[in-house]
Write an enzyme that holds these catalytic residues in place. Structure first.
Site, mmCIF file in Angstrom:
data_model
loop_
_atom_site.group_PDB
_atom_site.id
_atom_site.type_symbol
_atom_site.label_atom_id
_atom_site.label_comp_id
_atom_site.label_asym_id
_atom_site.label_seq_id
_atom_site.Cartn_x
_atom_site.Cartn_y
_atom_site.Cartn_z
ATOM 1 N N ALA A 15 -20.813 4.245 2.345
ATOM 2 C CA ALA A 15 -19.882 4.105 3.452
ATOM 3 C C ALA A 15 -18.865 5.234 3.382
ATOM 4 O O ALA A 15 -18.615 5.797 2.311
ATOM 5 C CB ALA A 15 -19.193 2.752 3.377
ATOM 6 N N GLY B 119 -23.403 1.883 0.394
ATOM 7 C CA GLY B 119 -23.991 1.444 1.656
ATOM 8 C C GLY B 119 -25.312 2.144 1.962
ATOM 9 O O GLY B 119 -26.155 1.595 2.678
ATOM 10 N N GLU C 70 -27.813 0.207 0.133
ATOM 11 C CA GLU C 70 -27.923 -1.094 0.804
ATOM 12 C C GLU C 70 -28.707 -0.979 2.113
ATOM 13 O O GLU C 70 -29.503 -1.853 2.455
ATOM 14 C CB GLU C 70 -26.517 -1.655 1.067
ATOM 15 C CG GLU C 70 -25.816 -2.061 -0.236
ATOM 16 C CD GLU C 70 -24.354 -2.418 -0.041
ATOM 17 O OE1 GLU C 70 -23.645 -1.671 0.668
ATOM 18 O OE2 GLU C 70 -23.914 -3.438 -0.601
ATOM 19 N N GLU D 274 -19.553 1.422 -5.925
ATOM 20 C CA GLU D 274 -18.323 0.914 -5.303
ATOM 21 C C GLU D 274 -17.234 0.632 -6.332
ATOM 22 O O GLU D 274 -16.046 0.812 -6.078
ATOM 23 C CB GLU D 274 -18.618 -0.365 -4.496
ATOM 24 C CG GLU D 274 -19.377 -0.132 -3.201
ATOM 25 C CD GLU D 274 -20.885 -0.144 -3.361
ATOM 26 O OE1 GLU D 274 -21.376 -0.040 -4.502
ATOM 27 O OE2 GLU D 274 -21.573 -0.242 -2.334
HETATM 28 N N1 CO8 Z 1 -17.662 9.067 2.212
HETATM 29 C C1 CO8 Z 1 -17.063 10.110 2.803
HETATM 30 N N2 CO8 Z 1 -17.378 11.394 2.524
HETATM 31 C C2 CO8 Z 1 -18.315 11.602 1.598
HETATM 32 C C3 CO8 Z 1 -18.971 10.565 0.938
HETATM 33 C C4 CO8 Z 1 -18.622 9.240 1.285
HETATM 34 N N3 CO8 Z 1 -19.208 8.161 0.758
HETATM 35 N N4 CO8 Z 1 -19.835 11.092 0.059
HETATM 36 C C5 CO8 Z 1 -19.731 12.420 0.164
HETATM 37 N N5 CO8 Z 1 -18.810 12.738 1.098
HETATM 38 C C6 CO8 Z 1 -18.385 14.069 1.516
HETATM 39 C C7 CO8 Z 1 -17.491 14.699 0.485
HETATM 40 O O1 CO8 Z 1 -16.178 14.247 0.630
HETATM 41 C C8 CO8 Z 1 -17.665 16.152 0.813
HETATM 42 O O2 CO8 Z 1 -16.899 16.459 1.938
HETATM 43 P P1 CO8 Z 1 -15.824 17.712 1.902
HETATM 44 O O3 CO8 Z 1 -16.704 18.919 1.700
HETATM 45 O O4 CO8 Z 1 -15.184 17.646 3.222
HETATM 46 O O5 CO8 Z 1 -14.945 17.442 0.729
HETATM 47 C C9 CO8 Z 1 -19.121 16.235 1.233
HETATM 48 O O6 CO8 Z 1 -19.512 14.917 1.603
HETATM 49 C C10 CO8 Z 1 -20.028 16.700 0.127
HETATM 50 O O7 CO8 Z 1 -19.808 15.872 -0.994
HETATM 51 P P2 CO8 Z 1 -19.533 16.431 -2.478
HETATM 52 O O8 CO8 Z 1 -18.850 17.744 -2.412
HETATM 53 O O9 CO8 Z 1 -18.855 15.326 -3.241
HETATM 54 O O10 CO8 Z 1 -21.035 16.638 -2.973
HETATM 55 P P3 CO8 Z 1 -21.568 16.603 -4.472
HETATM 56 O O11 CO8 Z 1 -22.975 17.086 -4.389
HETATM 57 O O12 CO8 Z 1 -20.626 17.312 -5.380
HETATM 58 O O13 CO8 Z 1 -21.529 15.059 -4.909
HETATM 59 C C11 CO8 Z 1 -21.947 12.699 -4.571
HETATM 60 C C12 CO8 Z 1 -22.398 14.150 -4.268
HETATM 61 C C13 CO8 Z 1 -22.131 12.398 -6.061
HETATM 62 C C14 CO8 Z 1 -22.826 11.795 -3.740
HETATM 63 C C15 CO8 Z 1 -20.453 12.516 -4.212
HETATM 64 O O14 CO8 Z 1 -20.249 13.018 -2.894
HETATM 65 C C16 CO8 Z 1 -19.972 11.112 -4.252
HETATM 66 O O15 CO8 Z 1 -19.725 10.560 -5.305
HETATM 67 N N6 CO8 Z 1 -19.825 10.470 -3.052
HETATM 68 C C17 CO8 Z 1 -19.315 9.118 -2.957
HETATM 69 C C18 CO8 Z 1 -20.373 8.095 -3.389
HETATM 70 C C19 CO8 Z 1 -19.816 6.704 -3.303
HETATM 71 O O16 CO8 Z 1 -18.902 6.325 -3.991
HETATM 72 N N7 CO8 Z 1 -20.439 5.898 -2.402
HETATM 73 C C20 CO8 Z 1 -20.051 4.506 -2.224
HETATM 74 C C21 CO8 Z 1 -19.058 4.425 -1.109
HETATM 75 S S1 CO8 Z 1 -18.434 2.770 -0.915
HETATM 76 C C22 CO8 Z 1 -19.684 1.995 -0.082
HETATM 77 O O17 CO8 Z 1 -20.725 2.529 0.224
HETATM 78 C C23 CO8 Z 1 -19.433 0.547 0.258
HETATM 79 C C24 CO8 Z 1 -20.538 0.043 1.169
HETATM 80 C C25 CO8 Z 1 -20.073 -1.199 1.866
HETATM 81 C C26 CO8 Z 1 -20.911 -1.463 3.101
HETATM 82 C C27 CO8 Z 1 -20.360 -2.643 3.822
HETATM 83 C C28 CO8 Z 1 -20.897 -2.789 5.182
HETATM 84 C C29 CO8 Z 1 -20.934 -4.237 5.605
#
Ligand code: CO8
Length: 257
Positions: A66, A108, A111, A131
């Site tokens: 998400a 998400g 999921e 998360e």
């Molecule tokens: N949300 C927003 N932006 C994101 C997300 C995210 N989940 N993941 C990556 N991005 C963005 C980064 O901020 C970055 O943007 P910017 O260049 O503007 O800073 C761009 O995508 C590229 O990301 P990275 O530079 O971080 O790329 P890396 O290759 O270094 O890292 C990762 C990749 C490991 C995937 C890293 O981006 C990361 O850890 N992302 C977050 C993962 C995470 O925590 N996901 C869980 C989110 S919470 C969730 O999903 C709850 C679900 C609930 C659903 C409920 C519905 C009912």
């Protein structure tokens, strides 16, 4: 319909493909992209020329979860009332959906893949529920579907310990159906979807419906439900055609009725 965050196509007859297209955010999921995904899948579900759908992202990310930037300012009440949290539309589709997953399938994203009916992964796919690292918990099946798929012990480690599964680990744990090289996973998913689209469509829907009930009903209730769908299949023209074709030693000509 014009979409901004997804792409749709029919790569081969019978198969509807939906591709998440928000590369700058690794396909992070917000209300708009999930709304577009559900709209597009529902449109394919209503289309008589489509028999199976494929949901995919990019080779680098199916979806990295998400949208944390969008959620960072959201309150509990806003989250409770946001359309974003209602993913039941994905579970109401009558035709099968195959998730073709490469790269990140986190939070998400994992999921959403699990909410599909099957997962075809690339060798680079990584599945996780991180998360807890941002102070929340999974909200769309990461404690429920994941546990049913991989068992309690591994689900606990994934969600509590922020352990990501590689594609091969996910295959071994029963989370994914197949693993292919990144060059071919999408085509393989489309091939599987085309094979299913070539099956008698009423039976396809009845089978999907009954298998999904196995996660929700007791064995007795599930067996009764299956028997009900079995009887319905005997009311179809395709039952007559399929059995007649077998007896006459010729390929069946499905009418999907
Ligand atoms: N949300 C927003 N932006 C994101 C997300 C995210 N989940 N993941 C990556 N991005 C963005 C980064 O901020 C970055 O943007 P910017 O260049 O503007 O800073 C761009 O995508 C590229 O990301 P990275 O530079 O971080 O790329 P890396 O290759 O270094 O890292 C990762 C990749 C490991 C995937 C890293 O981006 C990361 O850890 N992302 C977050 C993962 C995470 O925590 N996901 C869980 C989110 S919470 C969730 O999903 C709850 C679900 C609930 C659903 C409920 C519905 C009912």
């Amino acid at each position: 319909m014009a979409y901004e965050m997804i792409l749709t196509e029919t790569p081969v007859p019978g198969v509807g493909l939906v591709r998440l297209n928000r590369p700058q955010a690794l396909n992070a999921l917000n209300s708009q992209i999930t709304g577009e995904i559900f709209d597009a899948l529902e449109a394919f579900d209503r289309d008589d020329s489509i028999g199976c759908m494929v949901l995919t992202g990019s080779d680098k990310a199916f979806a990295a979860g998400a949208d944390i930037k969008a959620m960072s300012t959201q309150t509990m009440i806003e989250m409770m009332t946001d359309d974003f949290t209602d993913w039941s539309r994905l579970t109401r589709l009558s035709k099968p959906v195959i998730a073709a997953v490469s790269g990140w399938a986190l939070g998400g994203g994992c999921e959403m893949a699990m909410t599909c009916d099957m997962i075809v992964a690339s060798e680079t796919a990584k599945f996780g529920q991180p998360e807890i690292t941002i102070g929340i918990i999974p909200g769309a099946g990461g404690t429920q579907r994941l546990t049913r798929a991989v068992g309690k012990a591994l689900a606990m480690e994934i969600a509590l310990g922020n352990r990501n599964l590689t594609a091969q680990e996910a295959l071994g744990a029963g989370l994914v159906n197949r693993v292919y090289p990144v060059e071919s996973y999408l085509q393989e998913a489309i091939n599987l979807a085309a094979k299913i689209a070539g099956m008698p469509q009423v039976a396809v829907r009845l089978i999907k419906d009954a298998i999904n009930k196995a996660h929700e009903l007791s064995l007795k209730e599930g067996l009764d439900y299956e028997k009900r769908n079995f009887y319905i299949a005997f009311g179809t023209e395709d039952k007559t055609e399929g059995m007649t074709a077998f007896v006459e030693k010729r390929p069946p000509q499905w009418k999907n009725r």
